[in-house]
Write a protein that holds these residues in place. Structure first.
Motif, PDB file in Angstrom:
ATOM      1  N   THR A   1       0.983  -1.215  -0.143  1.00 57.41           N
ATOM      2  CA  THR A   1      -0.214  -0.133  -0.005  1.00 57.41           C
ATOM      3  C   THR A   1       0.936   1.270  -0.013  1.00 57.41           C
ATOM      4  O   THR A   1       0.360   2.498  -0.292  1.00 57.41           O
ATOM      5  N   CYS A   2       2.044   1.021   0.298  1.00 59.55           N
ATOM      6  CA  CYS A   2       3.285   2.077   0.248  1.00 59.55           C
ATOM      7  C   CYS A   2       3.482   2.443  -1.258  1.00 59.55           C
ATOM      8  O   CYS A   2       3.784   1.489  -1.873  1.00 59.55           O
ATOM      9  N   PRO A   3       3.445   3.792  -1.847  1.00 55.54           N
ATOM     10  CA  PRO A   3       3.627   4.222  -2.944  1.00 55.54           C
ATOM     11  C   PRO A   3       5.070   3.855  -3.420  1.00 55.54           C
ATOM     12  O   PRO A   3       5.903   4.082  -2.593  1.00 55.54           O
ATOM     13  N   GLY A   4       5.329   3.019  -4.639  1.00 52.23           N
ATOM     14  CA  GLY A   4       6.608   2.663  -4.997  1.00 52.23           C
ATOM     15  C   GLY A   4       6.880   1.172  -4.952  1.00 52.23           C
ATOM     16  O   GLY A   4       7.702   0.597  -5.705  1.00 52.23           O
ATOM     17  N   ILE A   5       6.070   0.569  -4.061  1.00 52.19           N
ATOM     18  CA  ILE A   5       6.203  -0.777  -3.779  1.00 52.19           C
ATOM     19  C   ILE A   5       5.042  -1.185  -4.880  1.00 52.19           C
ATOM     20  O   ILE A   5       3.802  -1.025  -4.392  1.00 52.19           O
ATOM     21  N   SER A   6       5.287  -2.242  -5.602  1.00 50.30           N
ATOM     22  CA  SER A   6       4.015  -2.901  -6.434  1.00 50.30           C
ATOM     23  C   SER A   6       3.301  -3.867  -5.951  1.00 50.30           C
ATOM     24  O   SER A   6       4.103  -4.928  -5.321  1.00 50.30           O
ATOM     25  N   ARG A   7       2.212  -3.841  -5.854  1.00 49.78           N
ATOM     26  CA  ARG A   7       1.210  -4.815  -5.309  1.00 49.78           C
ATOM     27  C   ARG A   7       1.474  -6.173  -5.791  1.00 49.78           C
ATOM     28  O   ARG A   7       1.650  -6.917  -5.182  1.00 49.78           O
ATOM     29  N   SER A   8       1.368  -6.171  -7.228  1.00 49.87           N
ATOM     30  CA  SER A   8       1.588  -7.266  -7.923  1.00 49.87           C
ATOM     31  C   SER A   8       2.914  -7.866  -7.653  1.00 49.87           C
ATOM     32  O   SER A   8       2.970  -9.112  -7.638  1.00 49.87           O
ATOM     33  N   GLY A   9       3.891  -7.083  -7.948  1.00 49.85           N
ATOM     34  CA  GLY A   9       5.586  -7.354  -7.823  1.00 49.85           C
ATOM     35  C   GLY A   9       5.520  -8.151  -6.579  1.00 49.85           C
ATOM     36  O   GLY A   9       6.136  -9.182  -6.231  1.00 49.85           O
ATOM     37  N   MET A  10       5.042  -7.598  -5.445  1.00 52.05           N
ATOM     38  CA  MET A  10       5.418  -7.886  -4.124  1.00 52.05           C
ATOM     39  C   MET A  10       4.703  -9.107  -3.760  1.00 52.05           C
ATOM     40  O   MET A  10       5.065 -10.190  -3.339  1.00 52.05           O
ATOM     41  N   THR A  11       3.077  -9.375  -4.086  1.00 49.17           N
ATOM     42  CA  THR A  11       2.372 -10.681  -3.806  1.00 49.17           C
ATOM     43  C   THR A  11       3.229 -11.739  -4.685  1.00 49.17           C
ATOM     44  O   THR A  11       3.127 -12.806  -4.193  1.00 49.17           O
ATOM     45  N   ILE A  12       3.372 -11.405  -5.822  1.00 50.71           N
ATOM     46  CA  ILE A  12       3.859 -12.814  -6.803  1.00 50.71           C
ATOM     47  C   ILE A  12       5.147 -13.093  -6.260  1.00 50.71           C
ATOM     48  O   ILE A  12       5.456 -14.384  -6.306  1.00 50.71           O
ATOM     49  N   SER A  13       6.021 -11.892  -5.813  1.00 45.62           N
ATOM     50  CA  SER A  13       7.488 -12.569  -5.284  1.00 45.62           C
ATOM     51  C   SER A  13       7.265 -13.229  -4.074  1.00 45.62           C
ATOM     52  O   SER A  13       7.950 -14.201  -3.694  1.00 45.62           O
ATOM     53  N   MET A  14       6.287 -12.721  -3.128  1.00 44.61           N
ATOM     54  CA  MET A  14       6.157 -13.324  -1.694  1.00 44.61           C
ATOM     55  C   MET A  14       5.762 -14.732  -1.788  1.00 44.61           C
ATOM     56  O   MET A  14       6.159 -15.930  -1.212  1.00 44.61           O
ATOM     57  N   GLY A  15       5.038 -14.914  -2.826  1.00 43.20           N
ATOM     58  CA  GLY A  15       4.602 -16.150  -3.358  1.00 43.20           C
ATOM     59  C   GLY A  15       5.575 -17.246  -3.650  1.00 43.20           C
ATOM     60  O   GLY A  15       5.752 -18.342  -3.247  1.00 43.20           O
ATOM     61  N   CYS A  16       6.388 -16.598  -4.576  1.00 47.32           N
ATOM     62  CA  CYS A  16       7.727 -17.433  -5.315  1.00 47.32           C
ATOM     63  C   CYS A  16       8.621 -17.750  -3.810  1.00 47.32           C
ATOM     64  O   CYS A  16       9.137 -18.822  -3.829  1.00 47.32           O
ATOM     65  N   PHE A  17       8.788 -16.893  -3.119  1.00 47.28           N
ATOM     66  CA  PHE A  17       9.661 -16.800  -1.965  1.00 47.28           C
ATOM     67  C   PHE A  17       9.197 -18.095  -1.018  1.00 47.28           C
ATOM     68  O   PHE A  17       9.845 -18.842  -0.408  1.00 47.28           O
ATOM     69  N   ARG A  18       8.017 -18.210  -1.066  1.00 46.32           N
ATOM     70  CA  ARG A  18       7.242 -19.511  -0.120  1.00 46.32           C
ATOM     71  C   ARG A  18       7.206 -20.636  -0.883  1.00 46.32           C
ATOM     72  O   ARG A  18       6.464 -21.514  -0.353  1.00 46.32           O
ATOM     73  N   GLY A  19       7.756 -20.679  -1.828  1.00 46.54           N
ATOM     74  CA  GLY A  19       7.576 -22.022  -2.693  1.00 46.54           C
ATOM     75  C   GLY A  19       6.332 -22.262  -3.593  1.00 46.54           C
ATOM     76  O   GLY A  19       6.167 -23.272  -3.843  1.00 46.54           O
ATOM     77  N   PHE A  20       5.713 -21.139  -3.898  1.00 47.72           N
ATOM     78  CA  PHE A  20       4.181 -21.342  -4.878  1.00 47.72           C
ATOM     79  C   PHE A  20       4.982 -21.870  -6.274  1.00 47.72           C
ATOM     80  O   PHE A  20       5.982 -21.241  -6.587  1.00 47.72           O
ATOM     81  N   GLU A  21       4.084 -22.594  -6.826  1.00 51.85           N
ATOM     82  CA  GLU A  21       4.433 -22.488  -8.096  1.00 51.85           C
ATOM     83  C   GLU A  21       4.247 -21.360  -8.919  1.00 51.85           C
ATOM     84  O   GLU A  21       3.264 -20.624  -8.557  1.00 51.85           O
ATOM     85  N   ARG A  22       4.825 -21.273  -9.997  1.00 53.49           N
ATOM     86  CA  ARG A  22       4.662 -19.690 -10.510  1.00 53.49           C
ATOM     87  C   ARG A  22       3.331 -19.328 -11.040  1.00 53.49           C
ATOM     88  O   ARG A  22       2.844 -18.192 -10.895  1.00 53.49           O
ATOM     89  N   ARG A  23       2.705 -20.285 -11.858  1.00 50.33           N
ATOM     90  CA  ARG A  23       1.518 -20.032 -12.264  1.00 50.33           C
ATOM     91  C   ARG A  23       0.465 -19.485 -10.907  1.00 50.33           C
ATOM     92  O   ARG A  23      -0.350 -18.935 -10.976  1.00 50.33           O
ATOM     93  N   PHE A  24       0.672 -20.614  -9.968  1.00 43.33           N
ATOM     94  CA  PHE A  24      -0.329 -20.268  -8.850  1.00 43.33           C
ATOM     95  C   PHE A  24      -0.010 -18.970  -8.167  1.00 43.33           C
ATOM     96  O   PHE A  24      -0.721 -18.367  -7.627  1.00 43.33           O
ATOM     97  N   ALA A  25       1.332 -18.666  -7.986  1.00 47.37           N
ATOM     98  CA  ALA A  25       1.626 -17.380  -7.523  1.00 47.37           C
ATOM     99  C   ALA A  25       1.054 -16.245  -8.156  1.00 47.37           C
ATOM    100  O   ALA A  25       0.568 -15.371  -7.510  1.00 47.37           O
ATOM    101  N   VAL A  26       1.064 -16.119  -9.574  1.00 47.34           N
ATOM    102  CA  VAL A  26       0.294 -15.099 -10.091  1.00 47.34           C
ATOM    103  C   VAL A  26      -1.193 -15.262 -10.043  1.00 47.34           C
ATOM    104  O   VAL A  26      -1.642 -14.290  -9.594  1.00 47.34           O
TER     105      VAL A  26
END
Length: 287
Positions: free
Chosen positions: A169-194
């Motif tokens: 929610t802070c300006p400059g931090i991408s919502r989609s970039g943050m949530t997809i990246s955090m999902g991948c960091f937690r071991g999500f399959e890439r398609r599922f992360a998106v």
């Protein structure tokens, strides 16, 4: 507001909402650093409509998931009414629970909402946040492919992704970039992360729009602008859908690096221009 302005704003909303480059950060740079403004950006009702347009893009792109979740919701109500116990949750029902859990961290932002909104005018912060977004995307590319999906992701996993969405929610931090990246960091399959990141945006965007309804009621709606509103919504929906498809393709190939380099360049330029502006070395920058 002209039809052209409406079209431009709709395209910007659709593209920036889903590409991992931070729409709020770019809007902050344009308005607070460069002194640029587009007619229509202060129309609260139009802002709500544009977000509904991008929501429409998510519904089209992930209609099968959403349809199954809606049906599973009613099956859940039926099971509860009949006091039936389900030994193993169906994937769609489990996905509903994961999205609900992932949305909860957003409530942590409510007490500091004004402080977060105040960061919008701080272009030093915005520039630094874009650099952070770039780092997230860069390292996301270099992770081993995960295997977790709605069947195996844990509550802890989605709470961490939800915390990422709250930070975004802070300006400059991408919502989609943050949530997809955090999902991948937690071991999500890439398609599922998106997929999870975009489905997670539904309650977040709906909640934000509900909070804006009070402002809409106070400012009113100009029915003479109805054609412009419709053009903007259509543009946001179409460009949003195309952006979702692009992000899915990029994620499949693990090529977020191009967005990372863009965020780094934008972040460095923003910090440098902010410093020059603070030192009054470039008088043409907005005061």
């Amino acid at each position: 507001m002209t039809l052209l302005n409406s079209l431009i704003l709709g395209i910007i909303q659709g593209v920036a909402e889903f590409l991992p480059i931070s729409s709020s950060g770019h809007l902050s740079i344009a308005q607070n650093l460069l002194g640029l403004g587009v007619e229509g950006t202060d129309d609260v009702f139009f802002d709500v409509l544009l977000h509904l347009g991008t929501l429409g893009a998510v519904f089209v792109a992930y209609w099968q998931d959403i349809k199954e979740m809606i049906l599973e919701f009613f099956r859940t109500i039926s099971d509860l009414a009949g006091r039936r116990t389900v030994e193993k949750l169906p994937p769609a029902r489990r996905l509903i629970l994961l999205i609900v859990a992932g949305t909860l961290p957003l409530f942590l932002i409510l007490p500091v909402k004004d402080a977060v909104e105040g960061l919008y005018a701080n272009t030093f912060f915005v520039g630094g946040a874009l650099l952070v977004t770039g780092l997230l995307l860069y390292f996301c590319d270099r992770l081993r492919k995960g295997r977790k999906n709605e069947r195996s992701a844990s509550i802890v996993d989605v709470l961490i992704v939800g915390l990422g969405q709250a930070v975004a929610t802070c300006p400059g931090i991408s919502r989609s970039g943050m949530t997809i990246s955090m999902g991948c960091f937690r071991g999500f399959e890439r398609r599922f992360a998106v997929r999870f990141a975009f489905l997670l945006s539904i309650p977040a965007v709906l909640g934000a729009n509900i909070l804006q309804l009070k402002d809409v009621a106070e400012t009113g709606v100009d029915l003479a602008l109805l054609p412009a509103y419709l053009v903007g919504v259509a543009a946001a929906a179409l460009s949003g859908y195309l952006s979702i498809r692009l992000v899915r393709m990029v994620a499949d190939k693990g090529k977020f690096g191009s967005f990372a380099y863009y965020c780094w360049i934008a972040g460095v330029v923003t910090v440098v221009l902010s410093l020059l502006k603070a030192l009054n070395l470039l008088p043409w920058l907005a005061a």
